[in-house]
Design an enzyme around this catalytic site. Structure first.
Site, PDB file in Angstrom:
ATOM      1  N   SER A 119       0.845  -1.181   0.000  1.00  0.00           N
ATOM      2  CA  SER A 119       0.000   0.000   0.000  1.00  0.00           C
ATOM      3  C   SER A 119       0.885   1.237   0.000  1.00  0.00           C
ATOM      4  CB  SER A 119      -0.912   0.018   1.224  1.00  0.00           C
ATOM      5  OG  SER A 119      -1.801   1.120   1.190  1.00  0.00           O
ATOM      6  N   HIS A 174      -2.657   7.277  -4.462  1.00  0.00           N
ATOM      7  CA  HIS A 174      -2.730   6.100  -3.595  1.00  0.00           C
ATOM      8  C   HIS A 174      -2.840   4.861  -4.471  1.00  0.00           C
ATOM      9  CE1 HIS A 174      -5.671   3.036  -2.132  1.00  0.00           C
ATOM     10  NE2 HIS A 174      -4.829   2.983  -1.111  1.00  0.00           N
ATOM     11  N   ARG A 227      -3.422  -6.474  -2.791  1.00  0.00           N
ATOM     12  CA  ARG A 227      -3.426  -7.304  -1.597  1.00  0.00           C
ATOM     13  C   ARG A 227      -4.044  -8.680  -1.866  1.00  0.00           C
ATOM     14  NH1 ARG A 227      -7.221  -3.390  -1.674  1.00  0.00           N
ATOM     15  NH2 ARG A 227      -9.394  -4.036  -1.395  1.00  0.00           N
TER      16      ARG A 227
END
Length: 306
Positions: A95, A109, A113
């Site tokens: 992240s 951003h 995952r």
């Protein structure tokens, strides 16, 4: 379900992705370097948090890798998934949030995952998630169009326009500040709970992870030397407040990390180093700051800007 060693292949990809992004951002900044903080989680696993500060381009750039596990999920994670109640779990991901110093260079951003839940040695659920989004303060149509063209192109092998439309819409819906009635930025892609086909879903996650630099670096090169003054800087700091509001009120990753006993310092590295709030702020009519509002709503960027 596949054997557990498939988790290791995801982990290996993610550590390599963190390395590649760090090298690229250091090159783009040209001055500062990432420092690394290795940590362990008492209940299981750990990670490596990397932060670059006070660079020529980036005021703060944080990118973390984690591979953590636990014996029970917090209620917020299993409330709508009864099969997860009482299951042990393992999650790994990368992240990042980059806060440039120049107000004309957008904040960004990205996250990719993988999650797996087990009971009695058997996998009961596993999925992939991720995405990337862009938060400009002084938006430029050329940048927004480029960002979404890259997003659309990486979706091509995985359902093409239908995949892009679905995950762009998901991004618009997820990164929406309901109390403000606005999106966090101009969107991108967001997906979660992909679990139908491990190989295809893993390949898509890799495409999103690899596509981030293709989407962001050209914008960095175009905007990092744009002139600005104190007015633009103060507006940037004010708008960063929206980023804080979203991360602390709505972001599921932040909430899961804190509620599952995660490392607060790493979880909250996404917050900007400097930010301000101002009661009743309203930009001057017709100003560059007023333009931003028209970008903070779901729009078909590829159709409108092409």
């Amino acid at each position: 379900m596949r054997a557990m060693n498939s988790f290791d292949s995801v982990r290996d990809y993610l550590t390599g992705l963190q390395d590649r992004i760090c090298h690229a951002i250091e090159a783009a900044d040209g001055q500062a370097r990432f420092t690394e903080d290795l940590w362990e989680r008492a209940e299981g696993g750990g990670g490596r948090t990397r932060v670059l500060r006070d660079g020529a381009v980036f005021e703060q750039a944080g990118i973390g890798f984690s591979d953590v596990s636990g014996t029970a999920l917090p209620p917020s994670a299993s409330a709508n998934r009864p099969e997860l109640a009482g299951a042990s779990w393992r999650a790994c991901g990368v992240s990042l949030v980059f806060h440039p110093g120049n107000p004309h260079l957008p904040t960004t951003h990205a996250n990719v995952r993988h999650f797996r839940a087990m009971r009695d040695g058997e996998t009961v659920a596993a999925w992939f998630g991720g995405g990337f989004d862009l938060t400009p303060f002084y938006p430029v149509d050329e940048d927004v169009l480029h960002w979404h063209r890259v997003a659309r192109a990486l979706c091509e092998p995985f359902g093409g326009q239908a995949r892009y439309d679905a995950h762009k819409r998901w991004c618009d819906d997820y990164f929406f500040l309901r109390h403000r009635g606005e999106t966090r930025g101009v969107g991108g892609l967001f997906f979660d709970d992909l679990h139908e086909d491990f190989d295809a879903d893993f390949a898509y996650m890799r495409a999103v992870g690899d596509g981030f630099l293709d989407a962001y670096l050209p914008i960095v090169e175009r905007r990092k030397h744009a002139p600005y003054g104190e007015r633009e800087r103060q507006f940037q700091l004010y708008r960063r407040g929206r980023y804080v509001e979203f991360n602390l009120v709505y972001d599921r990753g932040t909430l899961f990390g804190l509620q599952s006993g995660g490392r607060a310092e790493s979880i909250l590295m996404s917050l900007p180093p400097l930010v301000r709030w101002e009661y009743g702020y309203a930009p001057e009519a017709g100003s560059d700051e007023t333009r931003l509002a028209d970008y903070l709503r779901p729009r078909d960027w590829l159709a409108e800007l092409a």
